[in-house]
Write an enzyme that holds these catalytic residues in place. Sequence first.
Site, PDB file in Angstrom:
ATOM      1  N   LYS A  35       0.842  -1.199   0.000  1.00 31.46           N
ATOM      2  CA  LYS A  35       0.000   0.000   0.000  1.00 31.46           C
ATOM      3  C   LYS A  35       0.882   1.256   0.000  1.00 31.46           C
ATOM      4  O   LYS A  35       0.665   2.188  -0.775  1.00 31.46           O
ATOM      5  CB  LYS A  35      -0.852  -0.026   1.278  1.00 31.46           C
ATOM      6  CG  LYS A  35      -2.103   0.790   1.219  1.00 31.46           C
ATOM      7  CD  LYS A  35      -2.931   0.619   2.495  1.00 31.46           C
ATOM      8  CE  LYS A  35      -4.103  -0.293   2.318  1.00 31.46           C
ATOM      9  NZ  LYS A  35      -5.056  -0.282   3.428  1.00 31.46           N
ATOM     10  N   GLU A 151     -14.290   9.623  13.825  1.00 27.56           N
ATOM     11  CA  GLU A 151     -14.453  10.135  12.457  1.00 27.56           C
ATOM     12  C   GLU A 151     -15.864   9.817  11.953  1.00 27.56           C
ATOM     13  O   GLU A 151     -16.360   8.726  12.152  1.00 27.56           O
ATOM     14  CB  GLU A 151     -13.387   9.489  11.553  1.00 27.56           C
ATOM     15  CG  GLU A 151     -13.408   9.987  10.142  1.00 27.56           C
ATOM     16  CD  GLU A 151     -13.416  11.512  10.067  1.00 27.56           C
ATOM     17  OE1 GLU A 151     -12.499  12.150  10.591  1.00 27.56           O
ATOM     18  OE2 GLU A 151     -14.373  12.063   9.488  1.00 27.56           O
ATOM     19  N   LEU A 153     -16.772  10.647   8.561  1.00 29.22           N
ATOM     20  CA  LEU A 153     -16.847  10.721   7.090  1.00 29.22           C
ATOM     21  C   LEU A 153     -17.563   9.504   6.520  1.00 29.22           C
ATOM     22  O   LEU A 153     -17.614   8.441   7.146  1.00 29.22           O
ATOM     23  CB  LEU A 153     -15.442  10.853   6.491  1.00 29.22           C
ATOM     24  CG  LEU A 153     -14.409   9.739   6.691  1.00 29.22           C
ATOM     25  CD1 LEU A 153     -14.670   8.539   5.803  1.00 29.22           C
ATOM     26  CD2 LEU A 153     -13.026  10.280   6.423  1.00 29.22           C
ATOM     27  N   GLU A 155     -17.810   6.950   3.227  1.00 28.42           N
ATOM     28  CA  GLU A 155     -17.150   6.526   1.996  1.00 28.42           C
ATOM     29  C   GLU A 155     -17.990   7.003   0.824  1.00 28.42           C
ATOM     30  O   GLU A 155     -19.215   7.028   0.889  1.00 28.42           O
ATOM     31  CB  GLU A 155     -17.019   5.002   1.963  1.00 28.42           C
ATOM     32  CG  GLU A 155     -15.993   4.516   2.970  1.00 28.42           C
ATOM     33  CD  GLU A 155     -15.920   3.005   3.066  1.00 28.42           C
ATOM     34  OE1 GLU A 155     -16.373   2.317   2.146  1.00 28.42           O
ATOM     35  OE2 GLU A 155     -15.413   2.523   4.088  1.00 28.42           O
ATOM     36  N   LYS A 207     -19.886   8.522  18.904  1.00 28.23           N
ATOM     37  CA  LYS A 207     -19.697   7.827  17.620  1.00 28.23           C
ATOM     38  C   LYS A 207     -20.630   6.617  17.505  1.00 28.23           C
ATOM     39  O   LYS A 207     -21.327   6.427  16.499  1.00 28.23           O
ATOM     40  CB  LYS A 207     -18.225   7.398  17.486  1.00 28.23           C
ATOM     41  CG  LYS A 207     -17.923   6.569  16.258  1.00 28.23           C
ATOM     42  CD  LYS A 207     -18.090   7.336  14.963  1.00 28.23           C
ATOM     43  CE  LYS A 207     -18.012   6.398  13.779  1.00 28.23           C
ATOM     44  NZ  LYS A 207     -18.379   7.042  12.526  1.00 28.23           N
ATOM     45  N   GLY A 256     -34.323  -0.346   1.435  1.00 25.27           N
ATOM     46  CA  GLY A 256     -33.422  -1.103   0.567  1.00 25.27           C
ATOM     47  C   GLY A 256     -33.138  -2.481   1.147  1.00 25.27           C
ATOM     48  O   GLY A 256     -33.915  -2.992   1.964  1.00 25.27           O
ATOM     49  N   CYS A 263     -18.941   0.024   8.824  1.00 24.39           N
ATOM     50  CA  CYS A 263     -19.211   0.641  10.125  1.00 24.39           C
ATOM     51  C   CYS A 263     -20.481   0.170  10.823  1.00 24.39           C
ATOM     52  O   CYS A 263     -20.407  -0.370  11.920  1.00 24.39           O
ATOM     53  CB  CYS A 263     -19.233   2.161   9.965  1.00 24.39           C
ATOM     54  SG  CYS A 263     -17.623   2.802   9.482  1.00 24.39           S
ATOM     55  N   LYS A 266     -20.678  -3.568  12.344  1.00 24.71           N
ATOM     56  CA  LYS A 266     -19.783  -3.870  13.459  1.00 24.71           C
ATOM     57  C   LYS A 266     -20.003  -2.922  14.639  1.00 24.71           C
ATOM     58  O   LYS A 266     -19.869  -3.312  15.794  1.00 24.71           O
ATOM     59  CB  LYS A 266     -18.316  -3.838  13.008  1.00 24.71           C
ATOM     60  CG  LYS A 266     -17.738  -2.462  12.828  1.00 24.71           C
ATOM     61  CD  LYS A 266     -16.238  -2.522  12.563  1.00 24.71           C
ATOM     62  CE  LYS A 266     -15.664  -1.139  12.297  1.00 24.71           C
ATOM     63  NZ  LYS A 266     -15.780  -0.194  13.385  1.00 24.71           N
ATOM     64  N   LYS A 323     -22.494   0.269  -1.036  1.00 24.40           N
ATOM     65  CA  LYS A 323     -23.162   1.476  -1.529  1.00 24.40           C
ATOM     66  C   LYS A 323     -22.361   1.993  -2.720  1.00 24.40           C
ATOM     67  O   LYS A 323     -21.254   1.501  -2.972  1.00 24.40           O
ATOM     68  CB  LYS A 323     -23.293   2.531  -0.439  1.00 24.40           C
ATOM     69  CG  LYS A 323     -21.971   3.139   0.027  1.00 24.40           C
ATOM     70  CD  LYS A 323     -22.278   4.283   0.968  1.00 24.40           C
ATOM     71  CE  LYS A 323     -21.020   4.945   1.466  1.00 24.40           C
ATOM     72  NZ  LYS A 323     -21.282   6.033   2.394  1.00 24.40           N
TER      73      LYS A 323
HETATM   74  N1  LIG Z   1     -14.515   3.309   6.565  1.00 29.10           N
HETATM   75  C1  LIG Z   1     -15.317   4.241   7.043  1.00 29.10           C
HETATM   76  O1  LIG Z   1     -16.221   4.741   6.334  1.00 29.10           O
HETATM   77  C2  LIG Z   1     -15.169   4.732   8.453  1.00 29.10           C
HETATM   78  C3  LIG Z   1     -15.828   5.915   8.848  1.00 29.10           C
HETATM   79  C4  LIG Z   1     -15.687   6.368  10.146  1.00 29.10           C
HETATM   80  C5  LIG Z   1     -14.907   5.649  11.042  1.00 29.10           C
HETATM   81  N2  LIG Z   1     -14.295   4.511  10.658  1.00 29.10           N
HETATM   82  C6  LIG Z   1     -13.442   3.800  11.630  1.00 29.10           C
HETATM   83  O2  LIG Z   1     -12.085   4.103  11.329  1.00 29.10           O
HETATM   84  C7  LIG Z   1     -11.249   2.986  11.619  1.00 29.10           C
HETATM   85  C8  LIG Z   1     -10.458   2.598  10.376  1.00 29.10           C
HETATM   86  O3  LIG Z   1     -11.362   2.158   9.393  1.00 29.10           O
HETATM   87  P1  LIG Z   1     -10.946   1.999   7.847  1.00 29.10           P
HETATM   88  O4  LIG Z   1     -12.190   1.714   7.109  1.00 29.10           O
HETATM   89  O5  LIG Z   1     -10.072   3.139   7.455  1.00 29.10           O
HETATM   90  O6  LIG Z   1     -10.035   0.664   7.954  1.00 29.10           O
HETATM   91  P2  LIG Z   1      -9.067   0.060   6.818  1.00 29.10           P
HETATM   92  O7  LIG Z   1      -9.058  -1.398   7.076  1.00 29.10           O
HETATM   93  O8  LIG Z   1      -9.436   0.592   5.478  1.00 29.10           O
HETATM   94  O9  LIG Z   1      -7.634   0.661   7.170  1.00 29.10           O
HETATM   95  C9  LIG Z   1      -6.896   0.335   8.307  1.00 29.10           C
HETATM   96  C10 LIG Z   1      -5.413   0.377   7.909  1.00 29.10           C
HETATM   97  O10 LIG Z   1      -4.626   0.293   9.100  1.00 29.10           O
HETATM   98  C11 LIG Z   1      -3.450  -0.440   8.784  1.00 29.10           C
HETATM   99  N3  LIG Z   1      -2.846  -0.868  10.053  1.00 29.10           N
HETATM  100  C12 LIG Z   1      -3.320  -1.742  10.962  1.00 29.10           C
HETATM  101  N4  LIG Z   1      -2.473  -1.832  12.024  1.00 29.10           N
HETATM  102  C13 LIG Z   1      -1.457  -0.984  11.776  1.00 29.10           C
HETATM  103  C14 LIG Z   1      -0.290  -0.594  12.486  1.00 29.10           C
HETATM  104  N5  LIG Z   1      -0.009  -1.110  13.697  1.00 29.10           N
HETATM  105  N6  LIG Z   1       0.554   0.303  11.926  1.00 29.10           N
HETATM  106  C15 LIG Z   1       0.271   0.824  10.712  1.00 29.10           C
HETATM  107  N7  LIG Z   1      -0.809   0.520   9.999  1.00 29.10           N
HETATM  108  C16 LIG Z   1      -1.672  -0.373  10.523  1.00 29.10           C
HETATM  109  C17 LIG Z   1      -3.952  -1.550   7.881  1.00 29.10           C
HETATM  110  O11 LIG Z   1      -2.900  -2.104   7.127  1.00 29.10           O
HETATM  111  C18 LIG Z   1      -4.980  -0.789   7.023  1.00 29.10           C
HETATM  112  O12 LIG Z   1      -4.384  -0.275   5.856  1.00 29.10           O
HETATM  113  C19 LIG Z   1     -12.202   1.891  12.127  1.00 29.10           C
HETATM  114  O13 LIG Z   1     -12.244   1.925  13.526  1.00 29.10           O
HETATM  115  C20 LIG Z   1     -13.530   2.304  11.544  1.00 29.10           C
HETATM  116  O14 LIG Z   1     -14.617   1.844  12.318  1.00 29.10           O
HETATM  117  C21 LIG Z   1     -14.395   4.045   9.373  1.00 29.10           C
END
Ligand SMILES: NC(=O)c1ccc[n+]([C@@H]2O[C@H](COP(=O)([O-])OP(=O)(O)OC[C@H]3O[C@@H](n4cnc5c(N)ncnc54)[C@H](O)[C@@H]3O)[C@@H](O)[C@H]2O)c1
Length: 435
Positions: A35, A151, A153, A155, A207, A256, A263, A266, A323
């Site tokens: 990545k 957060e 936001l 997607e 949250k 739907g 999110c 879980k 979505k």
């Molecule tokens: N996806 C969403 O729309 C969204 C929105 C709001 C909040 N969140 C929350 O944000 C958090 C992250 O979600 P996401 O969707 O971005 O997850 P994701 O799986 O897309 O990304 C997580 C990243 O963290 C990396 N990672 C894990 N452990 C690591 C470490 N020790 N050092 C460096 N990198 C590490 C992984 O390789 C991965 O790339 C979650 O708690 C989620 O609930 C997500």
Amino acid sequence: MRIVMIGSGYVGLVSGACLSEFGHEVVCVDKDTDKIAGLKRGVMPIYEPGLEEVVATNVKAGRLSFETDLKQVVPGADAVFIAVGTPSRRGDGHADLSYVFAATEETAACLSGYTVVVNKSTVPVGTNRKVEEIIRKARPDADFDVASNPEFLREGSAIEDFRRPDRVVVGCDTERARAVMKEVYRPLFLNETPILFTSRETSELIKYASNAFLATKITFINEMADLCEKVGGDVQDVARGMGLDGRIGGKFLHAGPGYGGACFPKDTLALLKTSQEYGVPTRIVEAVVAVNAARKQAMAEKIERAFGGVSGKTVAVLGLTFKPNTDDMRDAPSLVIVPYLQGKGARIKAYDPEGAKEARKRLNLELCKDTYEALDGADGVAILTEWNEFRALDLGRVKSLLKRPLMVDLRNIYRPGLMKDAGFAYFSVGRASVK
Ligand SMILES: NC(=O)c1ccc[n+]([C@@H]2O[C@H](COP(=O)([O-])OP(=O)(O)OC[C@H]3O[C@@H](n4cnc5c(N)ncnc54)[C@H](O)[C@@H]3O)[C@@H](O)[C@H]2O)c1
């Protein structure tokens, strides 16, 4: 400010890129070496509209960079954000905090100078206090605070959401941490975005409460849709009639196939776990979780019924992601619907504008290069995700490619009257069917 973002996924990468756009010097870190290597070459690991441009602009301006090794970047940082995954723990639905705690330990080992460790991951109440304990134990000498900054936001519109959020929530206990967080979000302060400072526990709960409430809205309108089908109502009009009431609001009232994504599924489960642990039942959320799980299965059965059984038939599936405008397949309804139909003997030909790569990892099906290839020779079509390009299909062409003019529209993107005029058997959600 110097900011480190640990985790460069959907949240970390968008947040890091947007914070660099605010003028900060940001390093996004990830353990996934592919990545980071890709990001260094300008290749985005996810599909998110507008992301590539924000990344490219800020990399060029020298404010945004990528790293795999925390030791190189944490010393001297003003704020270290943790934005790693918190998936459901297998078996019990609890949030798996192992990534958060691992990132905490790694950060602790290289803190130098006053640093605010900011948790952006969605974590259960009490986690940030635990993060503080872990750092304190590992580094009694370290000068730091731990803040919670969940957060919100979405997607698909993540960049705009980060730039112009409805609110920013920060949980922290010290004036010093508050000052750093104010500086991090300075451009938002200037444009008068509501910024809510609160305790860490409250911030953590905001949250979960927000996501559970939105999941409840979706689930509520889905149940109204079922009722509409029985009583001859139109759920679109019910939702509009409700949503025009300012106390209710029209958002998240789209019937739907059930909510999915990274999110809501879980986070609702994790909230239930927390409430059980503290002996405070959240029965509304319990019902939402159960109703939503049953819904995905019910939608698969709806398709089966509309097709008059699917054994030996080909179902064209349009949309696989949970979505539109994302490649995210986590907990997508398609993950229940497609295997169910296959289990009943259907052949599935699917097309998704951005989800093919992820779909290949999670489903065993024929992926087509476009809509019309998926439709060609199928016994009917089921729309599972409302990508824009599915909203204006050439119905004449659709009809000529399908063996039978049959559409199951789980996102209500067509009007029954129009489909009737076009000669389709048409089944949607919470509205009269056209047979
Ligand atoms: N996806 C969403 O729309 C969204 C929105 C709001 C909040 N969140 C929350 O944000 C958090 C992250 O979600 P996401 O969707 O971005 O997850 P994701 O799986 O897309 O990304 C997580 C990243 O963290 C990396 N990672 C894990 N452990 C690591 C470490 N020790 N050092 C460096 N990198 C590490 C992984 O390789 C991965 O790339 C979650 O708690 C989620 O609930 C997500």
